[in-house]
Design a protein around this motif. Structure first.
Motif, PDB file in Angstrom:
ATOM      1  N   GLY A 198      28.477 -25.240  61.786  1.00 42.77           N
ATOM      2  CA  GLY A 198      29.376 -24.972  60.877  1.00 42.77           C
ATOM      3  C   GLY A 198      29.238 -23.758  60.082  1.00 42.77           C
ATOM      4  O   GLY A 198      28.026 -23.329  59.943  1.00 42.77           O
ATOM      5  N   THR A 199      30.188 -23.605  59.188  1.00 42.48           N
ATOM      6  CA  THR A 199      29.933 -22.201  58.438  1.00 42.48           C
ATOM      7  C   THR A 199      28.864 -22.516  57.423  1.00 42.48           C
ATOM      8  O   THR A 199      28.077 -21.492  57.222  1.00 42.48           O
ATOM      9  N   ALA A 200      28.629 -23.604  56.930  1.00 36.22           N
ATOM     10  CA  ALA A 200      27.811 -24.026  55.880  1.00 36.22           C
ATOM     11  C   ALA A 200      26.207 -23.830  56.678  1.00 36.22           C
ATOM     12  O   ALA A 200      25.327 -23.306  56.066  1.00 36.22           O
ATOM     13  N   ASP A 201      26.264 -24.058  57.918  1.00 29.44           N
ATOM     14  CA  ASP A 201      24.960 -23.988  58.728  1.00 29.44           C
ATOM     15  C   ASP A 201      24.598 -22.434  58.946  1.00 29.44           C
ATOM     16  O   ASP A 201      23.588 -22.127  58.744  1.00 29.44           O
ATOM     17  N   VAL A 202      25.608 -21.611  59.027  1.00 30.03           N
ATOM     18  CA  VAL A 202      25.467 -20.162  59.282  1.00 30.03           C
ATOM     19  C   VAL A 202      25.238 -19.504  58.155  1.00 30.03           C
ATOM     20  O   VAL A 202      24.077 -18.866  58.022  1.00 30.03           O
ATOM     21  N   MET A 203      25.880 -19.941  56.972  1.00 29.41           N
ATOM     22  CA  MET A 203      25.368 -19.181  55.725  1.00 29.41           C
ATOM     23  C   MET A 203      24.024 -19.729  54.991  1.00 29.41           C
ATOM     24  O   MET A 203      23.383 -18.989  54.490  1.00 29.41           O
ATOM     25  N   GLU A 204      23.608 -21.047  55.674  1.00 25.93           N
ATOM     26  CA  GLU A 204      22.393 -21.462  55.150  1.00 25.93           C
ATOM     27  C   GLU A 204      21.272 -20.477  55.727  1.00 25.93           C
ATOM     28  O   GLU A 204      20.092 -20.440  55.114  1.00 25.93           O
ATOM     29  N   VAL A 205      21.324 -19.847  56.821  1.00 31.03           N
ATOM     30  CA  VAL A 205      20.507 -19.068  57.326  1.00 31.03           C
ATOM     31  C   VAL A 205      20.430 -17.710  56.345  1.00 31.03           C
ATOM     32  O   VAL A 205      19.332 -17.139  56.276  1.00 31.03           O
ATOM     33  N   LEU A 206      21.309 -17.321  55.703  1.00 30.86           N
ATOM     34  CA  LEU A 206      21.259 -16.250  54.475  1.00 30.86           C
ATOM     35  C   LEU A 206      20.971 -16.474  53.231  1.00 30.86           C
ATOM     36  O   LEU A 206      20.694 -15.734  52.521  1.00 30.86           O
ATOM     37  N   CYS A 207      21.363 -17.794  52.857  1.00 30.65           N
ATOM     38  CA  CYS A 207      21.253 -18.055  51.493  1.00 30.65           C
ATOM     39  C   CYS A 207      21.572 -19.518  51.085  1.00 30.65           C
ATOM     40  O   CYS A 207      21.649 -20.173  52.066  1.00 30.65           O
ATOM     41  N   ASP A 208      21.159 -19.920  49.767  1.00 27.84           N
ATOM     42  CA  ASP A 208      21.508 -21.422  49.506  1.00 27.84           C
ATOM     43  C   ASP A 208      23.048 -21.611  49.720  1.00 27.84           C
ATOM     44  O   ASP A 208      23.810 -20.729  49.385  1.00 27.84           O
ATOM     45  N   VAL A 209      23.304 -22.769  50.183  1.00 29.41           N
ATOM     46  CA  VAL A 209      24.664 -23.218  50.026  1.00 29.41           C
ATOM     47  C   VAL A 209      25.028 -24.485  49.321  1.00 29.41           C
ATOM     48  O   VAL A 209      25.758 -25.036  49.195  1.00 29.41           O
ATOM     49  N   ILE A 219      29.230 -18.624  40.209  1.00 32.00           N
ATOM     50  CA  ILE A 219      29.180 -17.646  41.455  1.00 32.00           C
ATOM     51  C   ILE A 219      30.673 -16.943  41.562  1.00 32.00           C
ATOM     52  O   ILE A 219      30.717 -16.040  41.795  1.00 32.00           O
ATOM     53  N   VAL A 220      31.601 -17.871  41.480  1.00 33.25           N
ATOM     54  CA  VAL A 220      33.104 -17.331  41.790  1.00 33.25           C
ATOM     55  C   VAL A 220      33.588 -16.508  40.694  1.00 33.25           C
ATOM     56  O   VAL A 220      33.976 -15.426  40.779  1.00 33.25           O
ATOM     57  N   THR A 221      33.016 -16.640  39.622  1.00 31.98           N
ATOM     58  CA  THR A 221      33.604 -15.700  38.387  1.00 31.98           C
ATOM     59  C   THR A 221      32.680 -14.510  38.451  1.00 31.98           C
ATOM     60  O   THR A 221      33.368 -13.348  38.322  1.00 31.98           O
ATOM     61  N   GLU A 222      31.449 -14.500  39.167  1.00 35.95           N
ATOM     62  CA  GLU A 222      30.775 -13.073  39.522  1.00 35.95           C
ATOM     63  C   GLU A 222      31.468 -12.194  40.608  1.00 35.95           C
ATOM     64  O   GLU A 222      31.549 -11.126  40.582  1.00 35.95           O
ATOM     65  N   THR A 223      31.622 -12.994  41.588  1.00 42.54           N
ATOM     66  CA  THR A 223      31.985 -12.310  42.901  1.00 42.54           C
ATOM     67  C   THR A 223      33.591 -12.575  43.496  1.00 42.54           C
ATOM     68  O   THR A 223      33.894 -11.911  44.503  1.00 42.54           O
ATOM     69  N   ASN A 224      34.444 -13.467  42.878  1.00 43.65           N
ATOM     70  CA  ASN A 224      35.610 -13.764  43.211  1.00 43.65           C
ATOM     71  C   ASN A 224      35.390 -14.907  44.323  1.00 43.65           C
ATOM     72  O   ASN A 224      36.651 -15.567  44.744  1.00 43.65           O
ATOM     73  N   GLY A 225      34.334 -15.186  44.740  1.00 42.07           N
ATOM     74  CA  GLY A 225      34.200 -16.207  46.070  1.00 42.07           C
ATOM     75  C   GLY A 225      33.139 -16.697  46.144  1.00 42.07           C
ATOM     76  O   GLY A 225      31.956 -16.411  45.737  1.00 42.07           O
ATOM     77  N   CYS A 226      32.915 -17.710  47.182  1.00 44.21           N
ATOM     78  CA  CYS A 226      31.559 -18.345  47.446  1.00 44.21           C
ATOM     79  C   CYS A 226      31.729 -18.845  48.903  1.00 44.21           C
ATOM     80  O   CYS A 226      32.840 -18.872  49.551  1.00 44.21           O
ATOM     81  N   LEU A 227      30.515 -19.090  49.545  1.00 48.33           N
ATOM     82  CA  LEU A 227      30.519 -19.783  50.604  1.00 48.33           C
ATOM     83  C   LEU A 227      29.422 -21.149  50.639  1.00 48.33           C
ATOM     84  O   LEU A 227      28.315 -20.678  50.896  1.00 48.33           O
ATOM     85  N   VAL A 228      29.682 -22.039  50.280  1.00 48.54           N
ATOM     86  CA  VAL A 228      29.023 -23.257  49.855  1.00 48.54           C
ATOM     87  C   VAL A 228      29.337 -24.444  50.868  1.00 48.54           C
ATOM     88  O   VAL A 228      30.398 -24.676  51.217  1.00 48.54           O
ATOM     89  N   GLN A 386      24.327 -16.335  45.391  1.00 50.38           N
ATOM     90  CA  GLN A 386      23.505 -17.698  46.351  1.00 50.38           C
ATOM     91  C   GLN A 386      22.294 -17.837  46.587  1.00 50.38           C
ATOM     92  O   GLN A 386      21.892 -18.577  47.161  1.00 50.38           O
ATOM     93  N   GLY A 387      21.400 -16.813  45.940  1.00 48.89           N
ATOM     94  CA  GLY A 387      20.045 -16.746  45.991  1.00 48.89           C
ATOM     95  C   GLY A 387      19.566 -16.272  47.148  1.00 48.89           C
ATOM     96  O   GLY A 387      18.384 -16.546  47.512  1.00 48.89           O
ATOM     97  N   GLY A 388      20.118 -15.586  48.000  1.00 47.69           N
ATOM     98  CA  GLY A 388      19.645 -14.886  49.086  1.00 47.69           C
ATOM     99  C   GLY A 388      19.411 -13.475  49.153  1.00 47.69           C
ATOM    100  O   GLY A 388      19.416 -12.935  47.943  1.00 47.69           O
ATOM    101  N   ASP A 389      18.750 -12.814  50.156  1.00 45.29           N
ATOM    102  CA  ASP A 389      18.532 -11.485  50.173  1.00 45.29           C
ATOM    103  C   ASP A 389      19.632 -10.628  50.397  1.00 45.29           C
ATOM    104  O   ASP A 389      20.177 -10.344  51.516  1.00 45.29           O
ATOM    105  N   PRO A 390      20.122  -9.876  49.484  1.00 38.85           N
ATOM    106  CA  PRO A 390      21.509  -8.963  49.646  1.00 38.85           C
ATOM    107  C   PRO A 390      21.235  -7.929  50.692  1.00 38.85           C
ATOM    108  O   PRO A 390      22.100  -7.273  51.128  1.00 38.85           O
ATOM    109  N   GLU A 391      20.006  -7.494  50.847  1.00 36.39           N
ATOM    110  CA  GLU A 391      19.570  -6.452  51.559  1.00 36.39           C
ATOM    111  C   GLU A 391      19.305  -6.571  53.108  1.00 36.39           C
ATOM    112  O   GLU A 391      19.098  -5.919  54.158  1.00 36.39           O
ATOM    113  N   ILE A 392      19.521  -7.959  53.411  1.00 37.35           N
ATOM    114  CA  ILE A 392      19.249  -8.469  55.037  1.00 37.35           C
ATOM    115  C   ILE A 392      20.365  -7.718  55.707  1.00 37.35           C
ATOM    116  O   ILE A 392      21.305  -7.513  55.508  1.00 37.35           O
ATOM    117  N   LYS A 393      19.783  -7.478  57.044  1.00 35.23           N
ATOM    118  CA  LYS A 393      20.801  -6.923  58.078  1.00 35.23           C
ATOM    119  C   LYS A 393      20.758  -7.529  59.288  1.00 35.23           C
ATOM    120  O   LYS A 393      19.752  -8.475  59.508  1.00 35.23           O
TER     121      LYS A 393
END
Length: 492
Positions: A198-209, A219-228, A386-393
């Motif tokens: 699911g989308t939550a499973d995919v995002m959990e690879v990149l950051c906390d959900v 998070i939404v105030t800072e970025t307009n959105g979230c994926l949790v 969301q606590g992940g590494d923003p530089e991940i590629k």
């Protein structure tokens, strides 16, 4: 009967009461009967489990939901919840009233139903379906339980896919595009029900959900959105209990699906929603007629809830993207945002993002936002928030080290890539629980190939799970290859 409580932990969310068979016989309590427990702070109800060993005669074991019950208690037999009668009605294919559905939802929320009774409810809906009126009432009842999110913006965008298509992870790309366009899109997603990710499973690879409501708002105030993960904030919590019962059977009946999706969206404060309904051989919805009927029902229930719903009916015969499984799909997502990645995933993400932007009244081009790098920059901000590494590629994401590649045993034309079989293989390899497990697809329909060409690669995190997936692969044909002559006959 006077008994002394003892706490037990047997890994259940149900309010189970363990009675020694001697006490159970004296009480006349059978497995799954209810007992009423009177204690110093009030009363509680538990579901009976008989045992010869876990508790001694004269004691009553209480599981985690009842750990607040302590000391000497009075235990008496209690009747089954009223909702059990309504579940039986649904098993008999009798349409339920709004009040009856509300009772079922309340009893599920308060853990009054045993696992058997909850499974019976899920089975009754799967076998007999829900009428449109039942679906409306059920959605309203489910969205009325649990927490609610609210937002200052009058337009709150959202998107959901009903699933069934391998690698169909367009949501993170859409959130990046839509939030970069200035819209609010607090995306709460579920974990996999019948799919390998699911989308939550995919995002959990990149950051906390998993976040609290206050954290999501920040998070939404800072970025307009979230994926949790929606289950982490108690949005339509009854849906999570129903999904838990659906999971072992890999079922997702249409009426319950609509109630599941729209109750979550209403609880999340969404006002404008695009629903992706893939259809085709091997997809969750196999015919265009059924897809249109489901779309009409989604819109009717949305109107009932005063939520603006638009549906995209998309081809679901072929997979979207190359990866199937959390890490492999996350790699495809990042690759598309980086300007590369599978073209099928890129095109579908752009189409749905444009549809959502238009639906929300925003004059912007999803292609321009993606190609300018704004979507990638916004996605990195969300990952960081969301606590992940923003530089991940994308190249940083490695699949499971245990792997095998299935190759063509003949030359010819790829006539079919079967979503359902690929998903079954990915799950057998360990996805979604093993985040790096899954499938990499090397061919698409109409490709002309030679003997020995790679068809797909199975990745697993353990040798045992790779072996299990290989055994299943021997019995399946997820990528079908036919001679050119046979392929022409098949297309006719």
């Amino acid at each position: 009967m006077q008994l002394e409580t003892t706490t037990v932990d047997i890994g259940t969310s149900r309010p189970l009461v363990l009675l020694n068979t001697v006490d159970a016989d004296e009480l006349g309590a059978h497995p799954l009967d209810r007992v009423r427990i009177e204690h110093d702070d009030g009363t509680a109800t538990g579901i009976v489990k008989r045992t010869d060993e876990l508790v001694e005669a004269g004691s009553v074991g209480v599981t985690e939901p009842l750990h607040h019950v302590r000391g000497t208690v009075n235990v008496t037999l209690a009747g089954a919840p009223q909702s059990v009668r309504y579940v039986r009605k649904k098993l008999d294919d009798v349409e339920l009233e709004a009040s009856e559905l509300e009772t079922i939802v309340r009893d599920i929320h308060e853990n009054r139903l045993s696992d058997v009774e909850l499974s019976a409810y899920v089975s009754s809906v799967y076998t007999n379906g829900l009428s449109l009126e039942e679906t409306k009432h059920l959605t309203e009842a489910m969205s009325g339980v649990g927490q609610r999110l609210s937002w200052e913006s009058p337009v709150v965008a959202d998107k959901h896919s009903i699933g069934g298509v391998a690698g169909n992870c367009v949501t993170p790309i859409m959130v990046a595009i839509v939030t970069a366009a200035g819209l609010t899109m607090p995306k709460t997603s579920s974990r996999a029900v019948t799919s390998p990710a699911g989308t939550a499973d995919v995002m959990e690879v990149l950051c906390d959900v998993e976040f609290t409501i206050a954290e999501i708002e920040s998070i939404v105030t800072e970025t307009n959105g979230c994926l949790v993960w929606g289950g982490g904030v108690d949005l339509s919590p009854v849906d999570d209990e129903i999904i838990r019962a659906e999971n072992p059977l890999s079922i997702d009946p249409p009426g319950q699906l609509i109630a599941s999706v729209l109750s979550k969206k209403r609880s999340a404060g969404s006002t404008h929603i695009v629903i992706d309904i893939p259809y085709g051989e091997g997809a969750k919805v196999e015919s265009l007629v059924a897809a249109r009927e489901l779309a009409d029902d989604f819109k009717r229930v949305g109107d009932h809830l005063e939520v603006d719903v638009s549906c995209a009916i998309t081809h679901g015969t072929d997979p979207i993207g190359r990866g199937v499984g959390p890490a492999l799909e996350a790699r495809d997502v990042l690759a598309v945002l980086e300007g590369e990645g599978p073209e099928s995933l890129r095109l579908k993400s752009l189409r749905l993002a444009d549809m959502l932007l238009t639906h929300c009244g925003v004059d912007a081009s999803a292609t321009d936002i993606l190609e300018s790098g704004q979507a990638l920059e916004r996605f990195r901000r969300i990952i960081a928030a969301q606590g992940g590494d923003p530089e991940i590629k994308s190249d940083d994401l490695e699949p499971g080290a245990e792997s095998t590649t299935i190759r063509a045993d003949r030359s010819g034309v790829v006539t079919r890539v079967d979503n359902r079989q690929l998903c079954d293989l990915a799950r057998r390899a360990g996805a979604p629980l093993d985040s790096r497990a899954g499938i990499v697809i090397h061919q698409t329909a109409t490709n002309q190939i030679e003997t020995g060409y790679p068809l797909y690669t199975i990745h697993a995190e353990t040798p045992a799970k790779l072996t299990e997936a290989e055994r299943l692969a021997d019995r399946l044909e997820p990528i079908r290859v036919r001679s050119k002559a046979d392929a022409l006959v098949e297309r006719r």
